[in-house]
Design a protein around this motif. Structure first.
Motif, mmCIF file in Angstrom:
data_model
loop_
_atom_site.group_PDB
_atom_site.id
_atom_site.type_symbol
_atom_site.label_atom_id
_atom_site.label_comp_id
_atom_site.label_asym_id
_atom_site.label_seq_id
_atom_site.Cartn_x
_atom_site.Cartn_y
_atom_site.Cartn_z
ATOM 1 N N UNK A 85 0.845 -1.196 0.000
ATOM 2 C CA UNK A 85 0.000 0.000 0.000
ATOM 3 C C UNK A 85 0.880 1.245 0.000
ATOM 4 N N UNK A 86 1.900 1.245 0.809
ATOM 5 C CA UNK A 86 2.774 2.411 0.950
ATOM 6 C C UNK A 86 3.521 2.749 -0.345
ATOM 7 N N UNK A 87 3.804 1.738 -1.163
ATOM 8 C CA UNK A 87 4.557 1.962 -2.394
ATOM 9 C C UNK A 87 3.672 2.004 -3.638
ATOM 10 N N UNK A 88 2.376 1.978 -3.440
ATOM 11 C CA UNK A 88 1.463 2.038 -4.582
ATOM 12 C C UNK A 88 1.129 3.499 -4.893
ATOM 13 N N UNK A 89 0.667 3.759 -6.118
ATOM 14 C CA UNK A 89 0.265 5.129 -6.462
ATOM 15 C C UNK A 89 -0.784 5.649 -5.474
ATOM 16 N N UNK A 90 -0.751 6.941 -5.224
ATOM 17 C CA UNK A 90 -1.634 7.556 -4.227
ATOM 18 C C UNK A 90 -3.107 7.225 -4.475
ATOM 19 N N UNK A 91 -3.518 7.194 -5.735
ATOM 20 C CA UNK A 91 -4.937 6.962 -6.046
ATOM 21 C C UNK A 91 -5.384 5.537 -5.753
ATOM 22 N N UNK A 92 -4.443 4.634 -5.527
ATOM 23 C CA UNK A 92 -4.809 3.245 -5.224
ATOM 24 C C UNK A 92 -4.770 2.936 -3.733
ATOM 25 N N UNK A 93 -4.205 3.810 -2.947
ATOM 26 C CA UNK A 93 -3.992 3.500 -1.538
ATOM 27 C C UNK A 93 -5.294 3.336 -0.750
ATOM 28 N N UNK A 94 -6.254 4.219 -0.933
ATOM 29 C CA UNK A 94 -7.523 4.100 -0.198
ATOM 30 C C UNK A 94 -8.271 2.823 -0.597
ATOM 31 N N UNK A 109 -9.126 -0.379 1.859
ATOM 32 C CA UNK A 109 -10.490 -0.896 2.000
ATOM 33 C C UNK A 109 -10.561 -2.396 1.764
ATOM 34 N N UNK A 110 -9.860 -2.857 0.743
ATOM 35 C CA UNK A 110 -9.826 -4.299 0.450
ATOM 36 C C UNK A 110 -9.186 -5.044 1.612
ATOM 37 N N UNK A 111 -8.069 -4.515 2.102
ATOM 38 C CA UNK A 111 -7.376 -5.155 3.209
ATOM 39 C C UNK A 111 -8.275 -5.227 4.450
ATOM 40 N N UNK A 112 -9.001 -4.171 4.721
ATOM 41 C CA UNK A 112 -9.897 -4.158 5.883
ATOM 42 C C UNK A 112 -11.024 -5.171 5.701
ATOM 43 N N UNK A 125 -0.911 -6.299 -7.389
ATOM 44 C CA UNK A 125 -0.389 -6.272 -8.761
ATOM 45 C C UNK A 125 -1.172 -5.273 -9.608
ATOM 46 N N UNK A 126 -2.493 -5.307 -9.501
ATOM 47 C CA UNK A 126 -3.321 -4.354 -10.243
ATOM 48 C C UNK A 126 -3.005 -2.911 -9.869
ATOM 49 N N UNK A 127 -2.505 -2.681 -8.657
ATOM 50 C CA UNK A 127 -2.186 -1.326 -8.210
ATOM 51 C C UNK A 127 -1.099 -0.667 -9.053
ATOM 52 N N UNK A 128 -0.363 -1.459 -9.822
ATOM 53 C CA UNK A 128 0.616 -0.871 -10.743
ATOM 54 C C UNK A 128 -0.064 0.031 -11.766
ATOM 55 N N UNK A 129 -1.321 -0.218 -12.045
ATOM 56 C CA UNK A 129 -2.098 0.582 -12.997
ATOM 57 C C UNK A 129 -3.361 1.070 -12.291
ATOM 58 N N UNK A 130 -3.349 2.295 -11.778
ATOM 59 C CA UNK A 130 -4.515 2.786 -11.049
ATOM 60 C C UNK A 130 -5.828 2.662 -11.825
ATOM 61 N N UNK A 131 -5.804 2.925 -13.102
ATOM 62 C CA UNK A 131 -7.031 2.830 -13.891
ATOM 63 C C UNK A 131 -7.514 1.378 -13.982
ATOM 64 N N UNK A 132 -6.594 0.444 -14.045
ATOM 65 C CA UNK A 132 -6.968 -0.972 -14.101
ATOM 66 C C UNK A 132 -7.567 -1.432 -12.785
#
Length: 172
Positions: A9-18, A22-25, A36-43
Motif C-alpha cells: 500500500x505504501x509503495x502504490x500510487x496515491x490513487x490506489x492507496x484508499x 479498503x480491500x485489506x480491511x 499487482x493491479x495497483x501498478x495501474x490505477x485505472x486498471x
C-alpha cells in the motif's frame, strides 16, 4: 516469483492507496492480485467498479463462484482457481461441485461460462437455446458473459504477472 511487482500500500500510487486499504480491511489481508493491479490505477479502479456492479446483478454469489471456477480453469490461472476454490468452499459448494464447475459441468452456469471462455463468445445456437431452456433470461446470459470477461481480465493479468499465489495452492 512474480514477474510484475505486487506493490505494498505504501509503495502504490496515491490513487490506489484508499481502495487497497479498503480491500485489506474487508478481507483481512491484501491479496497479491490487488497489489499487482495497483501498478495501474485505472486498471484497479476499473476492476473494482465492475466487481461492485456485478455484485448487484441477477447472478448470485454462488453462481458467480461457479463461473469463476470454470473460467479460471479454462484460462489455466493458478492464482484465480486457488482463490475461487477457497471462496466456493466458503459458500458451501462441495468438493464434487467445485470439481464439476472447474470442468464446465454440473450447472448451466459452469457449462455456459466454459463454452463462452473456450469459444471466445462464439457459442452455437444450440448452446444459447440450452441456456434459455435451463431457465436463464437474456439478462442473465449477458451478465454471465460480462462475468466471463471480467474474470478473464484478472486471469490474464495473473498469468502474465505470474502473481505469487497467497491462497491455498490448487494446481490447474
Amino acid at each position: 516469483m512474480s514477474r510484475i511487482k505486487a506493490l505494498s500500500i505504501e509503495h502504490s500510487p496515491a490513487s490506489t492507496q484508499a481502495p487497497l486499504k479498503g480491500i485489506e480491511k474487508t478481507m483481512g489481508f491484501l491479496p497479491n492480485v490487488f497489489r499487482t493491479l495497483a501498478n495501474s490505477p485505472v486498471s484497479l479502479s476499473g476492476y473494482l467498479q465492475l466487481s461492485q456492479n456485478l455484485s448487484k446483478g441477477e447472478l448470485s454469489p454462488v453462481e458467480r463462484e461457479i463461473i469463476a471456477l470454470a473460467v479460471g480453469q479454462v484460462n489455466e490461472c493458478e492464482y484465480c482457481v486457488s482463490a475461487h476454490v477457497l471462496y466456493a468452499a466458503r459458500r458451501d459448494l462441495s468438493d464434487e461441485e467445485i470439481q464439476a464447475a472447474r470442468r464446465g459441468e454440473g450447472t448451466i452456469f459452469a457449462s455456459l461460462a466454459h463454452k463462452v471462455a473456450t469459444q471466445r463468445g462464439r457459442i452455437s445456437d444450440a448452446d444459447l437455446a440450452a441456456a434459455r431452456e435451463a431457465g436463464l433470461s437474456d439478462s442473465q446470459i449477458v451478465e454471465l458473459v460480462v462475468n466471463v470477461a471480467h474474470l478473464t481480465f484478472t486471469n490474464y493479468v495473473n498469468n502474465v504477472a505470474q502473481t505469487d499465489v497467497d491462497f491455498p495452492l490448487v494446481e490447474v
